[in-house]
Design a protein around this motif. Structure first.
Motif, PDB file in Angstrom:
ATOM      1  N   ARG A   1      12.835  17.580  20.265  1.00 40.43           N
ATOM      2  CA  ARG A   1      12.604  18.221  18.969  1.00 40.43           C
ATOM      3  C   ARG A   1      12.378  17.184  17.864  1.00 40.43           C
ATOM      4  O   ARG A   1      11.535  17.385  16.983  1.00 40.43           O
ATOM      5  CB  ARG A   1      13.807  19.097  18.595  1.00 40.43           C
ATOM      6  N   GLU A   2      13.114  16.089  17.949  1.00 43.24           N
ATOM      7  CA  GLU A   2      13.004  15.067  16.916  1.00 43.24           C
ATOM      8  C   GLU A   2      11.683  14.312  17.011  1.00 43.24           C
ATOM      9  O   GLU A   2      11.032  14.037  15.992  1.00 43.24           O
ATOM     10  CB  GLU A   2      14.164  14.078  17.052  1.00 43.24           C
ATOM     11  N   THR A   3      11.254  13.988  18.225  1.00 43.88           N
ATOM     12  CA  THR A   3      10.054  13.150  18.390  1.00 43.88           C
ATOM     13  C   THR A   3       8.757  13.955  18.416  1.00 43.88           C
ATOM     14  O   THR A   3       7.678  13.375  18.317  1.00 43.88           O
ATOM     15  CB  THR A   3      10.157  12.332  19.693  1.00 43.88           C
ATOM     16  N   ALA A   4       8.845  15.274  18.563  1.00 48.06           N
ATOM     17  CA  ALA A   4       7.640  16.109  18.583  1.00 48.06           C
ATOM     18  C   ALA A   4       7.723  17.188  17.508  1.00 48.06           C
ATOM     19  O   ALA A   4       7.337  18.338  17.722  1.00 48.06           O
ATOM     20  CB  ALA A   4       7.447  16.735  19.960  1.00 48.06           C
ATOM     21  N   ALA A   5       8.231  16.794  16.340  1.00 46.75           N
ATOM     22  CA  ALA A   5       8.470  17.772  15.276  1.00 46.75           C
ATOM     23  C   ALA A   5       7.195  18.458  14.805  1.00 46.75           C
ATOM     24  O   ALA A   5       7.215  19.628  14.410  1.00 46.75           O
ATOM     25  CB  ALA A   5       9.170  17.079  14.097  1.00 46.75           C
ATOM     26  N   VAL A   6       6.069  17.753  14.842  1.00 47.43           N
ATOM     27  CA  VAL A   6       4.818  18.336  14.354  1.00 47.43           C
ATOM     28  C   VAL A   6       4.444  19.574  15.166  1.00 47.43           C
ATOM     29  O   VAL A   6       4.072  20.614  14.630  1.00 47.43           O
ATOM     30  CB  VAL A   6       3.678  17.298  14.415  1.00 47.43           C
ATOM     31  N   ASP A   7       4.554  19.481  16.483  1.00 50.56           N
ATOM     32  CA  ASP A   7       4.174  20.603  17.343  1.00 50.56           C
ATOM     33  C   ASP A   7       5.263  21.665  17.429  1.00 50.56           C
ATOM     34  O   ASP A   7       4.964  22.851  17.615  1.00 50.56           O
ATOM     35  CB  ASP A   7       3.877  20.108  18.765  1.00 50.56           C
ATOM     36  N   LEU A   8       6.524  21.254  17.310  1.00 52.28           N
ATOM     37  CA  LEU A   8       7.625  22.170  17.616  1.00 52.28           C
ATOM     38  C   LEU A   8       8.316  22.748  16.389  1.00 52.28           C
ATOM     39  O   LEU A   8       9.237  23.556  16.539  1.00 52.28           O
ATOM     40  CB  LEU A   8       8.671  21.448  18.484  1.00 52.28           C
ATOM     41  N   ALA A   9       7.880  22.362  15.202  1.00 46.61           N
ATOM     42  CA  ALA A   9       8.566  22.821  13.987  1.00 46.61           C
ATOM     43  C   ALA A   9       8.629  24.339  13.908  1.00 46.61           C
ATOM     44  O   ALA A   9       9.625  24.911  13.450  1.00 46.61           O
ATOM     45  CB  ALA A   9       7.880  22.251  12.749  1.00 46.61           C
ATOM     46  N   GLU A  10       7.553  25.012  14.348  1.00 43.06           N
ATOM     47  CA  GLU A  10       7.501  26.474  14.265  1.00 43.06           C
ATOM     48  C   GLU A  10       7.985  27.164  15.540  1.00 43.06           C
ATOM     49  O   GLU A  10       7.989  28.384  15.614  1.00 43.06           O
ATOM     50  CB  GLU A  10       6.064  26.919  13.965  1.00 43.06           C
ATOM     51  N   ARG A  11       8.373  26.393  16.554  1.00 47.92           N
ATOM     52  CA  ARG A  11       8.825  26.974  17.812  1.00 47.92           C
ATOM     53  C   ARG A  11      10.351  27.040  17.824  1.00 47.92           C
ATOM     54  O   ARG A  11      11.042  26.157  17.298  1.00 47.92           O
ATOM     55  CB  ARG A  11       8.363  26.145  19.012  1.00 47.92           C
ATOM     56  N   PRO A  12      10.946  28.067  18.426  1.00 44.24           N
ATOM     57  CA  PRO A  12      12.414  28.182  18.446  1.00 44.24           C
ATOM     58  C   PRO A  12      13.062  27.101  19.307  1.00 44.24           C
ATOM     59  O   PRO A  12      12.509  26.689  20.327  1.00 44.24           O
ATOM     60  CB  PRO A  12      12.637  29.572  19.054  1.00 44.24           C
TER      61      PRO A  12
END
Length: 398
Positions: free
Chosen positions: A28-39
């Motif tokens: 979650r920390e290293t892929a925040a751009v893609d996962l910000a909107e994912r639960p």
């Protein structure tokens, strides 16, 4: 099972939740751009599944859970905007989460090194499989979208031709209606004179002559309208069909141009046909119709500025190597070298503001190379027109 794998089994049995939590946090920390909107729960479930896949592979030598996980996660993400690095982090997270646990529980260095070495090898293999699978699925998505755009482009071209054919048919039908009305008036005059007993031989001869002339005019124009409809129907069937048949290409090119007359007849430009050799080929008439339509339309749209009047020349010939040569040349403004290199690229167009989609020549290129198993060459110089030469086997697609 050796000592390293026995140690890994014990760690996974006791600390699997800690490994999953740490792995989830790192992803979650290293892929925040893609996962910000994912639960978070979705990320955690995927990390947990990857941990189970590693356990099956490393401890039991079973790659099936890993392969199933790769298939599922790449399918899940292929229709969304996800970077491939985000997918790969799901596999790297196992190493990231396992390393501090090995240190925290004082696993001997030689065992910790061997465990991480095996994890890295499995991670590299999984990452390679994931990258290949994800790229293939993204290509499938792009190909599907492109096929749909090409289909719509063909239908749009056919729709434009329908409008042109409707306009062309209106003229002979209008003349035919006028002629039939004239014949009807002549016959009514003769009938009235006959009923009144005032019909003279000269009046009968003149009236029948006018009626015959009007009927001939009506018949000729109805035949012309019927020919337009027949030609258009064949063109429409050909463009929607991928069946092969044997054609005399010179006569076929003339028939195509007659059907495509609505594209150019109302404009100032001239279209000539040059049949240099009597070539008979077994090929795809639908592909030929689409190629000729797109090349002609491309020339009429791009070659001549509004104030210029020019000529487009189409020809059929037999090349020195025995292949069929189909060509299209114009005497228009030509194409700049930097644009000439890109004309077959999908979506590249210099007429975006006037409705150009950039798919016309891309469709031509695909039809020539994929379906006809041929080649297409474009030549041009600014101010000296453009020339497209298509060559394909006389038994194309056999």
């Amino acid at each position: 099972m050796d000592e390293s794998m026995m140690t890994l089994r014990r760690l996974l049995t006791v600390h699997d939740e800690a490994i999953i939590e740490a792995g989830t946090a790192w992803v979650r920390e290293t892929a925040a751009v893609d996962l910000a909107e994912r639960p978070v729960s979705e990320t955690r479930a995927l990390v947990a599944e990857s941990v189970r896949a590693y356990a099956a592979l490393l401890l039991a030598g079973d790659p099936r859970p890993r392969d199933a996980f790769i298939e599922r996660v790449t399918t899940l993400r292929s229709s969304l905007r996800f970077r491939i690095s985000t997918l790969l982090r799901g596999f790297f997270s196992f190493h990231r989460a396992l390393e501090p646990i090995l240190a925290r529980h004082s696993v001997p260095d030689h065992l910790a090194f061997d465990i991480l070495r095996r994890v890295d090898a499995a991670c590299f293999e999984a990452a390679s499989l994931t990258a290949d699978t994800y790229a293939r699925k993204l290509h499938d998505v792009v190909d599907d979208a492109q096929r749909e755009l090409v289909r719509r482009e063909k239908l749009a071209a056919l729709g434009g031709l329908v409008a042109g054919v409707a306009h062309e048919i209106n003229t002979p039908l209008g003349v035919a209606i006028t002629a039939v009305s004239l014949a009807q008036d002549c016959l009514q005059e003769l009938s009235d004179a006959f009923e009144a007993g005032a019909l003279r031989q000269r009046d009968l001869r003149d009236g029948l002559g006018r009626a015959r002339e009007a009927a001939g005019m009506a018949l000729g124009n109805l035949q012309r309208a019927a020919g337009l409809v027949t030609g258009f129907k064949q063109l429409a069937v050909d463009q929607s069909s991928e069946s092969r048949r044997t054609l005399a290409l010179g006569a076929h090119l003339h028939e195509l141009l007659a059907s495509l007359a609505p594209l150019y007849r109302r404009g100032p430009h001239r279209v000539d046909v040059d049949v240099r050799a009597d070539v008979v080929a077994t090929t795809y008439p639908g592909a030929l119709a689409q190629i000729v339509t797109n090349l002609l339309h491309n020339a009429l749209v791009h070659a001549f500025p509004p104030t210029n009047v020019g000529t487009v020349r189409l020809w059929i010939d037999r090349a020195d190597d025995g292949q069929v040569e189909l060509g299209c040349a114009d005497d228009g403004v030509g194409i700049r070298p930097e644009l000439l290199r890109r004309i077959f690229e999908p979506f590249f167009t210099t007429a975006r503001g006037s409705g150009g989609s950039g798919l016309g020549l891309h469709i031509v290129h695909n039809l020539v190379t994929d379906l006809l198993c041929g080649t297409i060459r474009a030549e041009s110089e600014p101010g000296r027109g453009a020339r497209f030469t298509v060559r394909f086997p006389a038994d194309a697609g056999a």
